[in-house]
Design an enzyme around this catalytic site. Structure first.
Site, mmCIF file in Angstrom:
data_model
loop_
_atom_site.group_PDB
_atom_site.id
_atom_site.type_symbol
_atom_site.label_atom_id
_atom_site.label_comp_id
_atom_site.label_asym_id
_atom_site.label_seq_id
_atom_site.Cartn_x
_atom_site.Cartn_y
_atom_site.Cartn_z
ATOM 1 N NE ARG A 200 17.830 -2.979 -24.633
ATOM 2 C CZ ARG A 200 18.070 -2.777 -25.943
ATOM 3 N NH1 ARG A 200 17.950 -1.597 -26.483
ATOM 4 N NH2 ARG A 200 18.441 -3.791 -26.702
ATOM 5 C CE1 TYR B 164 22.748 10.543 -4.069
ATOM 6 C CE2 TYR B 164 22.983 10.199 -6.420
ATOM 7 C CZ TYR B 164 22.949 9.702 -5.143
ATOM 8 O OH TYR B 164 23.119 8.355 -4.932
ATOM 9 C CG ASP C 57 17.360 14.541 -7.706
ATOM 10 O OD1 ASP C 57 16.339 14.108 -7.148
ATOM 11 O OD2 ASP C 57 18.460 13.948 -7.695
ATOM 12 C CE LYS D 162 17.866 7.455 -2.052
ATOM 13 N NZ LYS D 162 18.418 8.592 -2.774
HETATM 14 C C1 PLP Z 1 19.494 8.506 -3.766
HETATM 15 C C2 PLP Z 1 19.411 9.673 -4.647
HETATM 16 C C3 PLP Z 1 19.673 9.553 -6.007
HETATM 17 C C4 PLP Z 1 20.161 8.276 -6.635
HETATM 18 O O1 PLP Z 1 19.238 7.249 -6.567
HETATM 19 P P1 PLP Z 1 19.710 5.720 -6.722
HETATM 20 O O2 PLP Z 1 18.437 4.998 -6.931
HETATM 21 O O3 PLP Z 1 20.436 5.376 -5.473
HETATM 22 O O4 PLP Z 1 20.595 5.665 -7.933
HETATM 23 C C5 PLP Z 1 19.528 10.672 -6.781
HETATM 24 N N1 PLP Z 1 19.165 11.854 -6.259
HETATM 25 C C6 PLP Z 1 18.914 12.000 -4.955
HETATM 26 C C7 PLP Z 1 18.507 13.339 -4.432
HETATM 27 C C8 PLP Z 1 19.028 10.917 -4.105
HETATM 28 O O5 PLP Z 1 18.813 11.088 -2.803
#
Ligand code: PLP
Length: 388
Positions: free
Chosen positions: A54, A107, A179, A204
């Site tokens: 972990r 988000y 973010d 992403k």
């Molecule tokens: C998709 C997304 C997230 C979350 O990511 P996951 O891997 O789906 O938990 C966080 N911030 C932004 C801007 C996103 O587009």
């Protein structure tokens, strides 16, 4: 080395791996120690070594080294999803009685985390207008620990004035988190613009193929140990296979992003000329709030943007358009090689700012298909929209 070159080499050492280009995937829970003394020694500094599955493996560490190179950070930590990166990073810095500031354009699940967990744990949360800039100083309190930013904002694409916000936050002793998923840590250098922690949904663009769930937290050396050990205690970790795929995705990130950028810009320019479209919310276009900050601070645009349609189109007409798309399936997430589209309504998701557009909104992910095919599909979609 320039960033593109560094990104191809960071986190791999073929010479110590039989000359094999990519590092191996270590699957591990137990790590064994030869002696009691060695076990105690490892326990003194567990975040630095290979201690327990972990805590990380050579596979996750190789990926994290490459992410740090991408973001221009000292260190990076991989976790099991983008949302876990957000919740874990925030929890590592706050305790009951603290206050955090969060952009209203964040988000949406980040807001849900603030409202359903943080507030119940005694952490005060204030949402702020994404375009607030230096005036954020008026919202700062003595107990403000984090200013959470996202640029551009989810769905609505406001580009924040990060350097102005960072200056105000630092003068009151708060740290700045971003973010940074939209720019993939590649078209925006968070650390050069005053951020202390840069978070991505590696799900992403880093993954890039719509097949992994992972998040990354890039940060300075001074914060690493504290954040890493708290995430360990929360039980957060990324799977070895996803780390491998994430690392493989990173090697082609600049090339993929260039194609997403090119297709996104061409598509947005074409949409801008359409009579059905009233606004193009793409950071590289003037309609987008904060376009001037994108021009000043970013080095490019990824493939995600939104448009606002004329208010005369009904939800039914929009459904007729979207249901018939051939190359734009509807689905959450983005950053894979393929194009996507979703309808959305920002109205219910705002706390302190008002969404004033009355037309239906669409978010588009420009994939890597041939641009002529994508535009033809959109063109046919508008025919269905008008007919309905
Ligand atoms: C998709 C997304 C997230 C979350 O990511 P996951 O891997 O789906 O938990 C966080 N911030 C932004 C801007 C996103 O587009």
């Amino acid at each position: 080395m320039k960033k593109d070159t560094h990104l191809l080499h960071a986190g791999r050492t073929p010479k110590s791996n039989f000359g094999i280009v990519n590092p191996p995937v270590y699957h591990a829970s137990t790590v064994t120690f030869p002696t009691v003394a060695a076990m105690h020694e490892a326990g003194k500094n567990p975040t630095e070594g290979i201690y327990y599955g972990r805590m990380g493996t050579p596979t996750s560490q190789a990926f994290e080294e490459a992410v740090a190179a991408l973001e221009g950070a000292d260190k990076a930590i991989a976790v099991q999803s983008g949302l876990a990166a957000i919740t874990g990073a925030i929890m590592a810095f706050v305790k009951a009685g603290d206050h955090i500031l969060v952009t209203d354009s964040v988000y949406f699940p980040t807001k849900k985390f603030c409202d359903e967990f943080l507030k119940n744990f005694g952490v005060e949360v204030t949402y702020y207008d994404p375009m607030i800039g230096a005036a954020i100083t008026d919202l700062m309190q003595d107990n403000t620990k984090i200013v959470f930013t996202e640029a551009p904002g989810s769905l609505t694409f406001e580009v924040q004035d990060i350097p102005a916000i960072a200056k105000a936050a630092h003068s009151r002793g708060a740290i700045v988190m971003i973010d940074n998923t939209w720019a993939a840590g590649y078209y925006f250098n968070a650390f050069e613009h005053g951020c202390d922690v840069s978070i991505q949904a590696a799900t992403k663009y880093i993954g890039g193929h719509s097949d992994i769930m992972m998040g990354t937290i890039a940060l300075r050396e001074e914060h690493y140990k504290q954040v890493k050990s708290k995430l360990y205690t929360l039980g957060y970790c990324a799977s070895p296979d996803d780390c491998y795929l994430g690392q493989r995705g990173l090697r082609s990130l600049p090339a993929r992003l260039a194609r997403h950028q090119e297709n996104g810009m061409k598509m947005a320019a074409w949409l801008k000329e359409r009579p059905e479209v009233t606004k193009v919310l793409h950071p590289a276009f003037e309609d987008c709030p904060g376009h001037e900050f994108w021009k000043r601070d970013f080095t490019g645009a990824s493939g995600l943007f939104s448009i606002v349609l004329d208010g005369k189109y009904s939800a039914q007409a929009v459904a007729a358009m979207l249901d018939g798309m051939e190359l734009f399936p509807m689905g959450y997430s983005w950053g894979g090689y393929e194009s996507l589209i979703i309808p959305f309504n920002p109205k219910g998701a705002r706390q302190v700012t008002e969404w004033v557009e009355d037309g239906p909104c669409l978010r588009i992910h420009a994939g890597q298909e041939n641009i002529d095919d994508l535009i033809e599909d959109l063109n046919n979609g508008f025919e269905r929209l008008n007919k309905a």
